[in-house]
Design an enzyme around this catalytic site. Structure first.
Site, PDB file in Angstrom:
ATOM      1  CE  LYS A 192      -1.511   2.353   3.187  1.00 12.36           C
ATOM      2  NZ  LYS A 192      -1.557   4.200   2.131  1.00 12.36           N
ATOM      3  CD  GLU A 265      12.840   0.395   8.590  1.00 10.17           C
ATOM      4  OE1 GLU A 265      13.365   1.545   9.836  1.00 10.17           O
ATOM      5  OE2 GLU A 265      13.514  -1.132   9.074  1.00 10.17           O
ATOM      6  CB  CYS A 299      12.544   9.216   8.151  1.00 13.70           C
ATOM      7  SG  CYS A 299      13.767   7.842   6.971  1.00 13.70           S
ATOM      8  CD  GLU A 397       9.464  13.521  11.804  1.00 13.91           C
ATOM      9  OE1 GLU A 397       8.858  13.346  11.718  1.00 13.91           O
ATOM     10  OE2 GLU A 397      10.038  12.739  11.348  1.00 13.91           O
TER      11      GLU A 397
END
Ligand code: NAD
Length: 530
Positions: A192, A265, A299, A397
């Site tokens: 997906k 992750e 990331c 973040e």
């Protein structure tokens, strides 16, 4: 049916509506025609380029069952034969680089230079696993209970169907870095991609079939994240998720309830430590790369930069000067350095982080503005100092082109600040003395620490595992670890002397003495061998 969309951006690329429509028709289980209801937009150009279907739970169920069926044929291929398919796929992905670059830029809005990294990565990754994978998956002999009388070996079976849920920021890399080893291990894959960026994954699935992967071994499903994602987790045998820590926790809970293993992750808030003996120009170049690659939507990006006070002013001047020379844009050439953000949510997130920091007293050294004249979601690479510890960019973040720089008085202080975080995905240490940098790297709580490079040196070490600690995730991709997670290790143990236990005709007490004596001798021999 696909609506009429303007051809103005597409005309500059190797793509047109007909080809994108054909890709949309590959979505979901085969033999079903879906209405294409979700628009896909080229963010840098604010133009709709295609549409995809919004699948429901039953469609995903059917997709998983079809994939499970198709995977039976794939499992019959030897590992070497699967590796051959991956080698052909790597070559096809490299040969079709230009059209993949165009497609990546269309759906993400990233600059061509940053799109290039993705198109280099996929063939490299496939080549690594095609080369090393057969050895990693080979059946292994293991020490058994009684030497000579018994033996044990471990074989690595496929799991079945692996679900992969991936984000929009690196749609090629973050779908296929995980799909490639899953396939080599003999699994089917239900993937997906994010609904904002479905086309590159669909094109790579097409190339995999062209390379010899049986039809239906990779099925791509699209739609609402929670609906489609949850339907996948409910049915697959293993789940790889890449995305935010927040969603990762929801995914982990559901995987736990279904007793399936998963790798997660997740988000980062990655520190960069610049020691007093670092090369200032090199460190500034690394900071530009580490903070502004993919407009900071990475990331592994360095969002926190700790610089030794002795070189702080020189570093900041150099970092600002190099940042100001960056060109914003997303044309289909290598001219621009930094591309667009993905959508209005990302733009608002970056704006709110900068505004919150500035209201709390931060200093803007460069950037700080949206650049709507270039495209609706462009934002200038921005450098802040004096950012209070309670403000948004210090705590969360940002996932955008925003670097926060802070002066530290010692390496120890830098380590302490680097580790003062809920996240631990990537870090970098910069020093003229690589051994000293390694000593510091050992102290940092992070899945990867790069020395004198912001992230690529770690990512491109395909033989070495990558992943996060703390809220940055569970499990590892790349290397043997990234392949073996997709297997069920099965032990086959053999006795050459019949059932182990009392021997017919030998009195129990005598057997017990003999057995204990043999066990003691064996233990002594083992201890002597250490
Ligand atoms: P996200 O968590 O919102 O979405 C990631 C994927 O999960 C998407 O495909 C989405 O549709 C799907 N999803 C959403 N809700 C779901 C649910 N309830 N169940 C199952 N799937 C669901 O993340 P995002 O905003 O797309 O990506 C940005 C985040 O990803 C950042 O935090 C970034 O740091 C992280 N990220 C991590 C890595 C890594 O390798 N560690 C790589 C890239 C991005």
């Amino acid at each position: 049916m696909a609506q009429a969309v303007p051809d103005s951006v597409l005309a500059e690329t190797a793509w047109n509506k007909r080809r994108l429509y054909a890709l949309s028709n590959r979505i979901g289980p085969s033999g079903t025609d879906y209405d294409l209801t979700l628009p896909v937009t080229a963010p840098a150009h604010s133009e709709e380029i295609g549409e995809i279907p919004e699948l429901g739970e039953d469609d995903v169920g059917q997709a998983v069952e079809q994939t499970r069926e198709a995977a039976k044929e794939w499992r019959e291929f030897s590992v070497d034969e699967r590796a051959e398919v991956l080698t052909k796929f790597a070559n096809l992905a490299a040969d079709n680089r230009k059209e993949l670059l165009d497609l990546l830029q269309l759906e993400t809005g990233k600059s061509r230079a940053h799109a290039l990294e993705e198109t280099i990565d996929v063939p490299q990754n496939a080549d690594y696993y095609a080369d090393k994978g057969p050895g990693i998956l080979a059946t292994e002999s293991r020490a058994s209970g009684i030497p000579f009388a018994t033996s044990a070996e471990v074989q690595y079976d496929s799991k079945g169907v692996v679900g992969i849920i991936s984000p929009w920021n690196y749609p090629l890399v973050l779908s296929f870095a995980d799909a490639i080893p899953a396939l080599l291990a003999g699994n089917g894959v239900v993937l997906k991609p994010d609904e904002k960026t479905p086309f590159t994954a669909l094109r790579l699935a097409e190339l995999l079939e062209e390379a010899g992967l049986p039809e239906g071994v990779v099925t791509i499903v699209t739609g609402d994240g929670p609906t489609v994602g949850s339907a996948i987790i409910e049915r697959v045998d293993y789940l790889t998720f890449t995305g935010s820590s927040e969603t990762g926790k929801i995914v982990a809970e559901q995987a736990g309830r279904n007793l399936i293993d998963c790798s997660l992750e997740l988000s980062g808030k990655n520190p960069m430590i610049i020691l007093d003996d670092a090369d200032v120009e090199e460190a500034a170049r690394g900071a530009v790369q580490g903070s502004f690659t993919n407009a900071g939507q990475l990331c592994l990006a360095n969002e926190r930069i700790y610089v030794h006070e002795d070189i702080y002013d020189d570093f900041l001047d150099e970092f600002v000067s190099q940042t100001e020379s960056l060109e914003l844009g997303a044309d289909f050439e290598f001219d621009a350095d930094v591309g667009s953000l993905i959508d209005s949510d990302q733009l608002e997130r970056v704006q709110s982080h900068v505004a919150d920091a500035v209201e709390s007293g931060a200093t803007v050294h460069t950037g700080g503005n949206a650049r709507s004249e270039i495209g609706p979601y462009f934002y200038e690479p921005t450098i802040l100092t004096d950012v209070p510890a309670t403000s948004l960019p210090a705590c969360e973040e940002t996932f955008g082109p925003l670097a926060v720089v802070e002066s530290v008085s010692s390496a120890e202080e830098a380590i302490e600040k680097a580790n003062d975080s809920d996240h631990g995905l990537n870090a970098s240490v910069w020093s003229g003395d690589r051994e000293r940098a390694k000593e510091i790297a050992r102290e940092i709580e992070s899945g990867t620490v790069c020395i004198n490079d912001p992230f690529l040196v770690g990512w491109a070490s395909y033989d070495a595992p990558m992943g996060g600690v703390k809220e940055s995730g569970i499990g590892r991709r790349h290397g043997p670890e990234g392949l073996k997670r997709y297997t069920e290790p099965k032990t086959i143990a053999t006795s050459a002397v019949g059932p182990l236990g009392p021997i017919p005709g030998v009195p129990d007490e005598l057997f017990a003495k003999g057995f204990s004596a043999v066990s003691n001798i064996q233990r002594r021999l083992n201890q002597l061998r250490r």
